[in-house]
Motif scaffolding. Structure first.
Motif, PDB file in Angstrom:
ATOM      1  N   SER A  22       0.800  -1.224   0.000  1.00  0.00           N
ATOM      2  CA  SER A  22       0.000   0.000   0.000  1.00  0.00           C
ATOM      3  C   SER A  22       0.825   1.262   0.000  1.00  0.00           C
ATOM      4  O   SER A  22       0.364   2.299  -0.435  1.00  0.00           O
ATOM      5  CB  SER A  22      -0.912   0.000   1.226  1.00  0.00           C
ATOM      6  N   GLU A  40      -4.681   4.990   1.258  1.00  0.00           N
ATOM      7  CA  GLU A  40      -3.766   4.950   0.119  1.00  0.00           C
ATOM      8  C   GLU A  40      -3.725   6.322  -0.553  1.00  0.00           C
ATOM      9  O   GLU A  40      -4.775   6.846  -0.951  1.00  0.00           O
ATOM     10  CB  GLU A  40      -4.186   3.887  -0.897  1.00  0.00           C
ATOM     11  N   GLU A  81     -11.204   8.678  -1.024  1.00  0.00           N
ATOM     12  CA  GLU A  81     -10.567   7.532  -1.666  1.00  0.00           C
ATOM     13  C   GLU A  81      -9.843   7.997  -2.930  1.00  0.00           C
ATOM     14  O   GLU A  81     -10.337   8.875  -3.642  1.00  0.00           O
ATOM     15  CB  GLU A  81     -11.623   6.485  -2.010  1.00  0.00           C
ATOM     16  N   SER A  83      -7.786   6.327  -6.391  1.00  0.00           N
ATOM     17  CA  SER A  83      -7.376   5.147  -7.155  1.00  0.00           C
ATOM     18  C   SER A  83      -6.299   5.544  -8.143  1.00  0.00           C
ATOM     19  O   SER A  83      -6.408   6.581  -8.822  1.00  0.00           O
ATOM     20  CB  SER A  83      -8.569   4.545  -7.900  1.00  0.00           C
ATOM     21  N   GLU A  85      -5.873   4.239 -10.801  1.00  0.00           N
ATOM     22  CA  GLU A  85      -6.442   4.036 -12.134  1.00  0.00           C
ATOM     23  C   GLU A  85      -7.213   5.247 -12.636  1.00  0.00           C
ATOM     24  O   GLU A  85      -7.882   5.185 -13.667  1.00  0.00           O
ATOM     25  CB  GLU A  85      -7.340   2.798 -12.124  1.00  0.00           C
ATOM     26  N   THR A  87      -9.384   7.628 -10.689  1.00  0.00           N
ATOM     27  CA  THR A  87     -10.599   8.129 -10.037  1.00  0.00           C
ATOM     28  C   THR A  87     -10.278   8.636  -8.637  1.00  0.00           C
ATOM     29  O   THR A  87      -9.277   8.234  -8.020  1.00  0.00           O
ATOM     30  CB  THR A  87     -11.695   7.054  -9.948  1.00  0.00           C
ATOM     31  N   LYS A  89     -12.536   9.865  -5.049  1.00  0.00           N
ATOM     32  CA  LYS A  89     -13.818  10.037  -4.371  1.00  0.00           C
ATOM     33  C   LYS A  89     -13.669  11.139  -3.323  1.00  0.00           C
ATOM     34  O   LYS A  89     -12.782  11.070  -2.460  1.00  0.00           O
ATOM     35  CB  LYS A  89     -14.272   8.732  -3.721  1.00  0.00           C
ATOM     36  N   ASN A 266       2.220   1.247  -9.113  1.00  0.00           N
ATOM     37  CA  ASN A 266       1.906   2.606  -9.529  1.00  0.00           C
ATOM     38  C   ASN A 266       2.672   2.951 -10.802  1.00  0.00           C
ATOM     39  O   ASN A 266       3.887   3.132 -10.761  1.00  0.00           O
ATOM     40  CB  ASN A 266       2.269   3.595  -8.420  1.00  0.00           C
TER      41      ASN A 266
END
Length: 517
Positions: A22, A40, A81, A83, A85, A87, A89, A266
């Motif tokens: 992580s 993360e 949050e 990501s 990839e 995104t 939140k 990453n």
């Protein structure tokens, strides 16, 4: 000892595997990867200087909150949050109208000019009775909206996670949307014109999850939404610090980068995509590496000990032992670990004294005996013979006024000699520093002189072969608990054959303290 520590190594390793998955693989090296519930924080996001790409990706961790909360520094939204990839939140405010105890005029964040846009995973939602909620551009044109129908029977209640059009409506949003305002249009029922109504953009997955109660949203000030981020407007140099960066572990690197099949991590970090492996496999590698390291270290240790043994005159001592010149039964060969432990790692607090040949430390053996350990300063191989000479000389001596040699250690970088511990220090200390508790009377001086003379007489005449100390002085005469003299420091002594009646040699050590012989 190693076996006892191995389970601890395994435990620490399992923790490090979890942390590495992580932190090390996602966050920039030496950068924090979590803040409160945000566990993360992958680069290009980061906390602290040098940990993020630019100001858009800076995360501020408010540690005054409990638990701590993370915020996007420029936009000011709480981050829930992230990501790797593409995104993100965050929380977005709810727009209220005619609702008591609720703020007016709050709008969704303006993302224009940033690397963020509203994701189509969101839904524009409105909760009211017969109201129209509109999405308008910053220039006033309508870009979306929905109508919620009022149930005239007034029996329908909002379902926990359903929005079918009765009292609640939803609609999708335009692609690549970066800014909008929320407003409310004319209502179908004039009686409900002044009723409380509110609208918001919301993460559709959160809205429809079993844990979400739509009726409770009226008590909230914000809801989670999903943003998409990209690095389309950034160069390789800005992202990776180089214009020549290529990596076959990364594919589909246009607006977003992804690790190639079979890799994870990453892709926005140099060498950030790695081959995944199971914890069991990594434990196997750990055990193999630990065992190999142990074997190599042991071999190196044995090799070093052999090197030092030879360097410190071990071969010379073996020759003396084989010739019968040394009384083997009276000499103990100590190992380095014993003496390290005895002297607390040769702690400076254990120093008894320093001389031309080395430093003497106070130590305690495992059997409880107090000893004096002399650690040589000498590194010249040509002078190492003095230590072997001292071992040979003292092994032949059995006289009460000569300090007793207990053993030696030659497997260390410099040779070590272990003597009996003489409690009251050197005669020099009593001569040059007056001691009120024990004044050095002429009677004591005469007794000590007689004892030293007796020791020299023994060395010169009664030993198996004559021994000349060649450095008799007050600092080389020790006093025990009964203030009995003990002659010490035989490093420069000479042993002579009985038939040799004359020896010509230069004065050794302190001039003026050479034996008359």
């Amino acid at each position: 000892m190693d076996i006892v520590w191995f389970p601890l190594h395994i435990t620490l390793f399992i923790c490090s595997v979890t942390a590495a998955a992580s932190e090390a693989a996602l966050a920039k090296p030496n950068c924090s990867s979590h803040c409160g519930v945000l566990t993360e924080i992958p680069y290009p996001f980061g906390i602290g200087a040098g940990c993020y790409l630019d100001h858009w990706f800076q995360i501020i961790c408010d540690r005054t909150a409990s638990p701590p909360k993370a915020f996007l520094n420029v936009i000011g939204l709480e981050v829930l949050e992230i990501s790797v990839e593409g995104t993100l939140k965050v929380t977005s405010p709810i727009t209220f109208s005619n609702c008591s105890n609720k703020p007016l005029g709050l709008q969704a964040p303006n993302l224009e000019g940033s690397p963020f846009v509203f994701s189509q995973k969101n839904r524009f939602s409105s909760i009211s009775c017969g109201g129209i909620a509109l999405m308008t551009s910053l220039y006033g044109s309508t870009i979306g909206g929905c109508l919620s129908i009022c149930d005239n029977t007034n029996t329908r209640v909002l379902q926990p996670n359903s929005c079918s059009g009765m009292k609640c409506c939803q609609t999708t949003i335009p692609l690549h949307l970066s800014a909008f305002n929320t407003s409310f249009g004319a209502v179908l029922n004039a009686d409900s014109q002044m009723a409380c109504k509110f609208a918001f953009l919301v993460d559709h997955d959160w809205f429809t999850s079993n844990s979400t109660n739509i009726s409770a949203i009226s008590e909230m000030d914000s809801v989670p939404i999903v943003l998409e981020w990209s690095l389309l407007d950034y160069t390789n140099f800005e992202i990776y610090g180089t214009n020549n960066w290529t990596d076959d572990k990364i594919t589909n690197c246009s607006s977003h980068c992804f690790c190639s099949k079979g890799f994870q991590g990453n892709p926005y970090l140099l060498d950030g995509c790695q081959v995944p492996s199971s914890v069991l496999g990594q434990l196997f590698l750990l055990f193999g590496g630990w065992w190999s390291h142990k074997v190599v270290r042991k071999r190196k240790h044995i090799k070093r000990k052999k090197k030092f043994l030879k360097q410190n005159g071990g071969l010379l001592l073996e020759q003396q032992l084989s010739s019968g010149a040394v009384n083997v039964d009276k000499i103990r060969l100590f190992n380095s670990k014993e003496l390290e432990k005895a002297t607390d790692g040769f702690n400076a607090d254990r120093i008894l004294g320093k001389g031309g040949q080395g430093t003497v430390y106070k130590g305690m053996l495992t059997d409880g005996r107090i000893v004096a350990v002399k650690k040589s300063k000498i590194v010249d191989r040509g002078e190492v013979g003095q230590f072997i000479n001292e071992i040979v000389i003292l092994s032949q001596i059995s006289q009460g006024n000569v300090v007793k040699l207990l053993g030696c250690c030659l497997e260390t970088e410099v040779p070590l000699l272990v003597y009996e511990f003489i409690l009251n220090g050197t005669l020099s200390e009593y001569i040059h520093h007056q001691n009120e508790e024990l004044p050095l009377t002429w009677e004591m001086r005469l007794r000590i002189a007689i004892q030293v003379a007796g020791a020299l007489s023994y060395l010169h005449s009664a030993a198996s072969s004559p021994i000349f100390h060649r450095d008799i002085k007050s600092s080389n005469i020790l006093l025990d608990e009964k203030y009995t003299a003990k002659v010490a420091d035989f490093g420069t002594s000479r042993s002579m054959s009985i038939d040799r009646t004359h020896v010509t040699t230069k004065v050794q050590r302190t001039f003026g303290y050479l034996d008359p012989d």
